[in-house]
Design an enzyme around this catalytic site. Structure first.
Site, PDB file in Angstrom:
ATOM      1  N   LYS A  22       0.858  -1.211   0.000  1.00  0.00           N
ATOM      2  CA  LYS A  22       0.000   0.000   0.000  1.00  0.00           C
ATOM      3  C   LYS A  22       0.880   1.243   0.000  1.00  0.00           C
ATOM      4  O   LYS A  22       0.665   2.182  -0.769  1.00  0.00           O
ATOM      5  CB  LYS A  22      -0.880   0.001   1.245  1.00  0.00           C
ATOM      6  CG  LYS A  22      -1.521   1.351   1.556  1.00  0.00           C
ATOM      7  CD  LYS A  22      -2.399   1.341   2.769  1.00  0.00           C
ATOM      8  CE  LYS A  22      -1.718   1.590   4.056  1.00  0.00           C
ATOM      9  NZ  LYS A  22      -1.362   2.994   4.333  1.00  0.00           N
ATOM     10  N   ASN A  23       1.920   1.251   0.858  1.00  0.00           N
ATOM     11  CA  ASN A  23       2.719   2.472   1.035  1.00  0.00           C
ATOM     12  C   ASN A  23       3.727   2.694  -0.077  1.00  0.00           C
ATOM     13  O   ASN A  23       4.486   3.662  -0.031  1.00  0.00           O
ATOM     14  CB  ASN A  23       3.383   2.473   2.415  1.00  0.00           C
ATOM     15  CG  ASN A  23       2.341   2.596   3.509  1.00  0.00           C
ATOM     16  OD1 ASN A  23       1.175   2.926   3.243  1.00  0.00           O
ATOM     17  ND2 ASN A  23       2.721   2.294   4.735  1.00  0.00           N
ATOM     18  N   CYS A 116      -5.084  12.725  12.503  1.00  0.00           N
ATOM     19  CA  CYS A 116      -5.794  11.480  12.204  1.00  0.00           C
ATOM     20  C   CYS A 116      -5.754  10.654  13.479  1.00  0.00           C
ATOM     21  O   CYS A 116      -5.307  11.111  14.523  1.00  0.00           O
ATOM     22  CB  CYS A 116      -5.137  10.746  11.036  1.00  0.00           C
ATOM     23  SG  CYS A 116      -3.630   9.933  11.518  1.00  0.00           S
ATOM     24  N   ARG A 121      -0.752  15.086  12.166  1.00  0.00           N
ATOM     25  CA  ARG A 121       0.040  14.666  11.004  1.00  0.00           C
ATOM     26  C   ARG A 121       0.590  15.941  10.341  1.00  0.00           C
ATOM     27  O   ARG A 121       0.071  16.404   9.334  1.00  0.00           O
ATOM     28  CB  ARG A 121      -0.814  13.859  10.025  1.00  0.00           C
ATOM     29  CG  ARG A 121      -1.387  12.575  10.582  1.00  0.00           C
ATOM     30  CD  ARG A 121      -0.342  11.542  10.996  1.00  0.00           C
ATOM     31  NE  ARG A 121       0.354  10.913   9.890  1.00  0.00           N
ATOM     32  CZ  ARG A 121      -0.075   9.793   9.289  1.00  0.00           C
ATOM     33  NH1 ARG A 121      -1.226   9.261   9.652  1.00  0.00           N
ATOM     34  NH2 ARG A 121       0.601   9.256   8.305  1.00  0.00           N
ATOM     35  N   ASP A 306       4.534   0.590  11.983  1.00  0.00           N
ATOM     36  CA  ASP A 306       3.297  -0.054  11.507  1.00  0.00           C
ATOM     37  C   ASP A 306       3.178  -1.500  11.979  1.00  0.00           C
ATOM     38  O   ASP A 306       2.091  -2.071  11.925  1.00  0.00           O
ATOM     39  CB  ASP A 306       3.241  -0.014   9.975  1.00  0.00           C
ATOM     40  CG  ASP A 306       3.131   1.402   9.457  1.00  0.00           C
ATOM     41  OD1 ASP A 306       3.362   1.621   8.256  1.00  0.00           O
ATOM     42  OD2 ASP A 306       2.850   2.302  10.275  1.00  0.00           O
ATOM     43  N   ARG A 398      -8.462  -0.564   4.657  1.00  0.00           N
ATOM     44  CA  ARG A 398      -7.570   0.446   4.061  1.00  0.00           C
ATOM     45  C   ARG A 398      -6.219  -0.177   3.697  1.00  0.00           C
ATOM     46  O   ARG A 398      -5.546   0.282   2.793  1.00  0.00           O
ATOM     47  CB  ARG A 398      -7.330   1.593   5.048  1.00  0.00           C
ATOM     48  CG  ARG A 398      -8.519   2.518   5.245  1.00  0.00           C
ATOM     49  CD  ARG A 398      -8.094   3.719   6.088  1.00  0.00           C
ATOM     50  NE  ARG A 398      -6.847   4.236   5.582  1.00  0.00           N
ATOM     51  CZ  ARG A 398      -5.857   4.672   6.377  1.00  0.00           C
ATOM     52  NH1 ARG A 398      -5.994   4.638   7.686  1.00  0.00           N
ATOM     53  NH2 ARG A 398      -4.737   5.141   5.869  1.00  0.00           N
TER      54      ARG A 398
HETATM   55  C1  EPZ Z   1       4.291   6.829   6.135  1.00  0.00           C
HETATM   56  O1  EPZ Z   1       3.524   7.881   6.713  1.00  0.00           O
HETATM   57  C2  EPZ Z   1       3.344   5.646   6.054  1.00  0.00           C
HETATM   58  N1  EPZ Z   1       2.199   5.974   5.209  1.00  0.00           N
HETATM   59  C3  EPZ Z   1       2.844   5.284   7.458  1.00  0.00           C
HETATM   60  O2  EPZ Z   1       2.042   4.113   7.332  1.00  0.00           O
HETATM   61  C4  EPZ Z   1       4.049   4.955   8.321  1.00  0.00           C
HETATM   62  O3  EPZ Z   1       3.615   4.694   9.632  1.00  0.00           O
HETATM   63  C5  EPZ Z   1       5.020   6.143   8.333  1.00  0.00           C
HETATM   64  O4  EPZ Z   1       5.394   6.476   6.980  1.00  0.00           O
HETATM   65  C6  EPZ Z   1       6.284   5.851   9.112  1.00  0.00           C
HETATM   66  O5  EPZ Z   1       6.926   4.736   8.564  1.00  0.00           O
HETATM   67  C7  EPZ Z   1       2.364   5.943   3.863  1.00  0.00           C
HETATM   68  O6  EPZ Z   1       3.437   5.679   3.352  1.00  0.00           O
HETATM   69  C8  EPZ Z   1       1.153   6.246   3.050  1.00  0.00           C
HETATM   70  P1  EPZ Z   1       6.374  10.196   8.240  1.00  0.00           P
HETATM   71  P2  EPZ Z   1       4.130   9.379   6.727  1.00  0.00           P
HETATM   72  O7  EPZ Z   1       6.271  11.446   7.449  1.00  0.00           O
HETATM   73  O8  EPZ Z   1       4.879   9.639   5.482  1.00  0.00           O
HETATM   74  C9  EPZ Z   1       6.430  13.487  11.638  1.00  0.00           C
HETATM   75  C10 EPZ Z   1       0.158   2.760   7.650  1.00  0.00           C
HETATM   76  O9  EPZ Z   1      -0.342   2.271   8.674  1.00  0.00           O
HETATM   77  N2  EPZ Z   1       6.361  14.464  10.533  1.00  0.00           N
HETATM   78  O10 EPZ Z   1       7.626   9.366   8.144  1.00  0.00           O
HETATM   79  O11 EPZ Z   1       3.039  10.298   7.112  1.00  0.00           O
HETATM   80  C11 EPZ Z   1       5.092  12.776  11.817  1.00  0.00           C
HETATM   81  O12 EPZ Z   1       4.238  13.552  12.635  1.00  0.00           O
HETATM   82  C12 EPZ Z   1       0.649   4.189   7.688  1.00  0.00           C
HETATM   83  O13 EPZ Z   1       0.336   2.148   6.566  1.00  0.00           O
HETATM   84  C13 EPZ Z   1       6.547  15.809  10.816  1.00  0.00           C
HETATM   85  O14 EPZ Z   1       6.757  16.190  11.967  1.00  0.00           O
HETATM   86  O15 EPZ Z   1       5.150   9.256   7.940  1.00  0.00           O
HETATM   87  C14 EPZ Z   1       5.482  11.494  12.479  1.00  0.00           C
HETATM   88  O16 EPZ Z   1       5.630  11.701  13.859  1.00  0.00           O
HETATM   89  C15 EPZ Z   1       0.409   4.856   9.026  1.00  0.00           C
HETATM   90  N3  EPZ Z   1       6.473  16.715   9.806  1.00  0.00           N
HETATM   91  C16 EPZ Z   1       6.863  11.196  11.876  1.00  0.00           C
HETATM   92  O17 EPZ Z   1       7.329  12.423  11.313  1.00  0.00           O
HETATM   93  C17 EPZ Z   1       6.231  16.323   8.508  1.00  0.00           C
HETATM   94  O18 EPZ Z   1       6.199  17.196   7.609  1.00  0.00           O
HETATM   95  C18 EPZ Z   1       6.841  10.115  10.792  1.00  0.00           C
HETATM   96  O19 EPZ Z   1       6.059  10.582   9.759  1.00  0.00           O
HETATM   97  C19 EPZ Z   1       6.044  14.953   8.241  1.00  0.00           C
HETATM   98  C20 EPZ Z   1       6.116  14.037   9.258  1.00  0.00           C
END
Ligand code: EPZ
Length: 421
Positions: A22-23, A116, A121, A306, A398
């Protein structure tokens, strides 16, 4: 509202084929907006998040046809560059379309994803990358409007955190920018390598994906490509957790063991044994798991956030005390309250969950609050004594394609029913 009716405990056996990730398919669908010729993605999972991404492409006027696990994408003309708020709200990760829309159309408008079920987020790192590449970014009334009428220019970008989404948006925006982009402290997840692999197949020039520093030489034009999505390492981790929780031996087909290393290490510590070759991986779990000393979720190649919920669920029946530290998201223990209703013994203090292993779990009526928390409750239900009614199946849909069918094929008793009332 649909629910899973699960009767446990069950012993699983046999093979399960892992679907495309998915990701990975979500950023690949966004990347297709950059292509001037048709693209074909194969091994695409049939998930509600993929349906939402296809609805976004349709809203942008980018036609896509799906036949089973194959999605064919025709070139986008770049005229509509706003994502409807309703679709942004349906899927927080829709922010992943930002970089491609901006790079191709010279402007992009979408609503802030907001929070969310996992907590806030923020998208500050995404917007920092767009600004670094020369875009103007305005945020007001919950909307983001980015503009780069003269096109994007390569830049040096240092991410304060190796955000997966921000890394993907930076690659998508930089692929056709003029000049070179150096992305430091980039996310190293396999899905980043998959995105760079697709973009390079379309003519991009990206080096270092999968490492912390990625170099992108902007190119004028991207063609199309036919590309197979990598297997879903989190779906695989979920089935491994289900086998671990139920003392089962199962085989996963079409999986990349290298992507699962931190999960395999944790389950090995708990007493599971692994074997296999190539893209086949077999797990043999002990009748009862030993405790897992400590699981700290980290950016890849650390333990994936995850997989925390499914593995924590399996540890509730282990012999001894297991410790989990959730370092990535602020609210990722919503499944704990529901596990307590099944007889688990868990104490949560901020980011730390202390799991005292118990002899047995009992089936109960429980509610999934998010995708992976729901998967954790399903893992617990397979091992619990008696019937569990797991509400909120929409969360699982999802990220898991008809998971109940795959579990039943492995010998579980899981029925999907519409809830009365
Ligand atoms: C991706 O989300 C995945 N989703 C998530 O999977 C996964 O948990 C996550 O990466 C971490 O591996 C998809 O790929 C669609 P991040 P993403 O940006 O990109 C902070 C699932 O269950 N952050 O690495 O949103 C954020 O708040 C989903 O399949 C900022 O502070 O994750 C979090 O604490 C859930 N500012 C951390 O970084 C930003 O601009 C990790 O977020 C962006 C993120």
């Amino acid at each position: 509202m649909e629910a899973f009716y699960v009767v446990g405990p069950c012993r699983l056996s046999g093979n399960v084929r892992i679907h495309g990730a998915k990701n990975s398919v979500l950023p690949l669908l966004a990347a297709s907006l950059l292509c001037r010729e048709s693209c074909e993605l194969t091994n695409c999972p049939d998930l509600s998040d993929v349906h939402t991404a296809l609805a976004i492409l349709q809203a942008l006027g980018a036609p896509a046809q799906r036949e089973k696990d194959r999605i064919v994408l025709s070139p986008w003309d770049g005229t509509v560059c706003e994502i409807p708020e309703e679709l942004m709200r349906r899927m927080r990760s829709s922010i992943i379309f930002l970089g491609a829309i901006l790079a191709r159309a010279g402007e992009a408008a979408l609503s802030l994803p907001g929070g969310c079920e996992l907590g806030p987020r923020p998208v500050d790192l995404h917007l920092q990358a767009m600004r670094a590449l020369g875009a103007t970014v305005r945020e007001d009334h919950g909307k983001i409007r980015c503009e780069a009428p003269g096109g994007l220019k390569g830049a040096q970008i240092v991410l304060a955190f190796p955000s997966v989404g921000a890394t993907e948006n930076a690659l998508l925006a930089a692929a056709t920018a003029s000049g070179t982009t150096v992305l430091e402290n980039a996310a190293r997840e396999p899905e980043i390598e998959d995105l760079a692999g697709f973009l390079n197949a379309c003519g991009a020039c990206i080096r270092g994906a999968g490492e912390s520093t990625i170099v992108v030489e902007g190119v004028k034009r991207l063609s199309g490509a036919s590309y197979r999505v990598i297997p879903d390492r989190i779906e695989a981790a979920t089935y491994l957790a289900a086998a671990a929780a139920t003392g089962s031996a199962i085989t996963l087909v079409d999986v990349i063991p290298r992507h699962l290393r931190p999960v395999l290490a944790v389950l090995q510590e708990a007493g599971c044994r692994f074997s296999g070759r190539g893209r086949v991986l077999s797990i043999e779990a002990p009748a009862r798991l030993s405790r897992i000393h400590s699981v700290r979720t980290m950016p890849y190649p650390g333990f994936p956030t995850d997989a925390q919920a499914p593995v924590l669920a399996a540890s509730t029946l282990a012999r001894g005390t297991s410790i989990f530290v959730e370092n990535i998201f602020e609210e990722r223990y919503k499944h704990v309250g529901e596990l307590l209703r099944m007889g688990a013994s868990i104490r949560v203090d901020g980011r730390v969950a202390v799991v005292e292993g118990v002899e047995r779990l009992s089936g109960a009526r429980v509610q999934a609050a998010d995708l992976r928390g729901g998967a954790g409750l399903l893992v617990a239900a397979l091992a619990a004594q008696g019937e569990t009614v797991l509400e909120g199946v929409c969360h699982l849909d999802r990220g898991y394609e008809h998971i109940e069918d795959a579990l039943c094929a492995l010998g579980a008793q899981v029925k999907r029913r519409v809830m009365e009332g």
